[in-house]
Enzyme design. Structure first.
Site, short mmCIF file in Angstrom:
data_model
loop_
_atom_site.label_atom_id
_atom_site.label_comp_id
_atom_site.label_asym_id
_atom_site.label_seq_id
_atom_site.Cartn_x
_atom_site.Cartn_y
_atom_site.Cartn_z
N CYS A 85 -2.90 17.61 -11.63
CA CYS A 85 -2.38 18.96 -11.86
C CYS A 85 -1.15 19.21 -10.97
O CYS A 85 -1.21 19.01 -9.76
CB CYS A 85 -3.45 19.99 -11.57
SG CYS A 85 -2.92 21.68 -11.90
N HIS A 107 -2.85 10.74 -17.48
CA HIS A 107 -1.80 11.49 -18.17
C HIS A 107 -0.53 10.66 -18.04
O HIS A 107 -0.02 10.47 -16.94
CB HIS A 107 -1.63 12.87 -17.54
CG HIS A 107 -0.69 13.75 -18.30
ND1 HIS A 107 -0.90 15.10 -18.43
CD2 HIS A 107 0.46 13.49 -18.96
CE1 HIS A 107 0.10 15.63 -19.14
NE2 HIS A 107 0.94 14.66 -19.46
N GLY A 150 0.45 14.51 -24.66
CA GLY A 150 1.25 14.50 -25.87
C GLY A 150 0.53 14.06 -27.12
O GLY A 150 1.17 13.78 -28.15
N GLY A 194 -5.96 17.70 -24.70
CA GLY A 194 -5.87 18.94 -23.95
C GLY A 194 -5.44 20.08 -24.85
O GLY A 194 -6.25 20.70 -25.53
#
Length: 313
Positions: free
Chosen positions: A83, A154, A196, A216
């Site tokens: 994050c 990610h 993505g 997500g």
């Protein structure tokens, strides 16, 4: 997914897929130790299998929070090292920990020592000017030495200087190939890719190279796609969207009887019928009426009438 994947959102998603692993929004270890645990960690039993995302950088505090999470009944605890928000950086956790793989390893080792449920890591491929080829491997290899064997990656860098959290979800380029290469090198580990991915076709393509895919925003903005997950990826019976929505409406009714507010319960539904006839009227009906103090389950059922097919005359 802070402020998004709360318990009502997860219940809706579980009505749509019985098999996908669901993750909470990130909660800090400090909050778990000092805050309202029932509010922060409580969940509906229907949400299983469910992983708690923790944020923090103090091994002892993370261990204590992990023990509490296990007592609450979570199936997994995931340490978030991805994050990029400002408040996360100011607390020395999240993506900034990509610079400190040794500390991350200490944290997960302490967490693993106190529970029997899996401890996993979610990370970026690097931050700022790091060499992604080196930073991702360093984090994974160092944590793997402690016994962690599941990593959700990610596939973009996080730019902690100069980009907002929203921009960090779109601006840094995706590098799926790096994640694929790491998986080839570490066949002993379970590697998931994130970032993505908007469709199940894209997820299927990634699964030729990695062990799993994490969704997500796509799952939040277009939750109906989850109704195809069980049949496509787990060879289970297809999930009927209308039956799933009826199950969630029953949950909403129970929560309203306990004093919940309708507008909070219908928030994760707003994108459910995107692209379908009546979707705009469905959203407008809820947006205008669910916020009223006396809003009840009838408001939701009336909104659903806008998108349900009517028998031919």
């Amino acid at each position: 997914m802070m402020d998004w994947t709360n318990s009502p959102c997860r219940v809706l998603h579980r009505c749509l897929t019985k098999r996908a692993l669901l993750y909470t929004e990130m909660v800090t270890a400090e909050a778990v130790l000092n805050g309202n645990r029932a509010q922060l960690l409580g969940f509906d039993p229907i949400e299983h299998p469910l992983a708690l995302q923790l944020g923090g950088c103090d091994p002892a505090k993370l261990a204590d929070a992990t023990r509490i999470a296990a007592d609450f009944g979570y199936d997994e605890v995931n340490l978030n090292v991805g994050c990029p928000s400002d408040r996360v950086q100011s607390g020395r956790f999240g993506a900034c920990l990509m610079r400190e793989p040794g500390l991350v390893a200490e944290c997960v080792a302490a967490m693993r020592a106190v529970v029997s449920i899996p401890i996993t890591v979610k990370c970026r491929i690097g931050v700022d000017d790091q060499d992604s080829e080196q930073s991702l491997r360093s984090l994974i290899d160092t944590c793997a030495l402690t016994g962690v064997n599941v990593f959700a990656v990610h596939a973009r860098k996080a730019w902690l200087e100069g980009l907002s959290p929203k921009e960090n979800r779109d601006v840094p380029p995706l590098n799926y190939d790096l994640v694929y290469r790491v998986k080839c090198e570490r066949q002993d580990l379970t590697i998931l890719v994130n970032g993505g991915i908007e469709t199940l076709d894209q997820a299927q393509a990634h699964l030729r190279h990695v062990d799993g895919v994490m969704l997500g925003r796509a799952a939040y903005q277009n939750p109906a796609l989850l109704a195809a997950v069980d049949a496509r990826f787990f060879a289970d019976a297809p999930v009927d969207l209308e039956s799933a929505v009826n199950a969630y409406a029953d949950y909403v009714g129970r929560q309203l009887d306990r004093g919940a507010r309708l507008h909070l319960l219908i928030k994760p539904m707003l994108g459910l019928y995107n692209g379908r006839a009546g979707a705009r009227l469905f959203r407008r009906h809820l947006s205008e009426r669910a916020v009223r103090a006396d809003a009840d389950i009838a408001v939701l059922r009336q909104a659903l009438d806008h998108v349900r097919e009517r028998p031919a005359a």
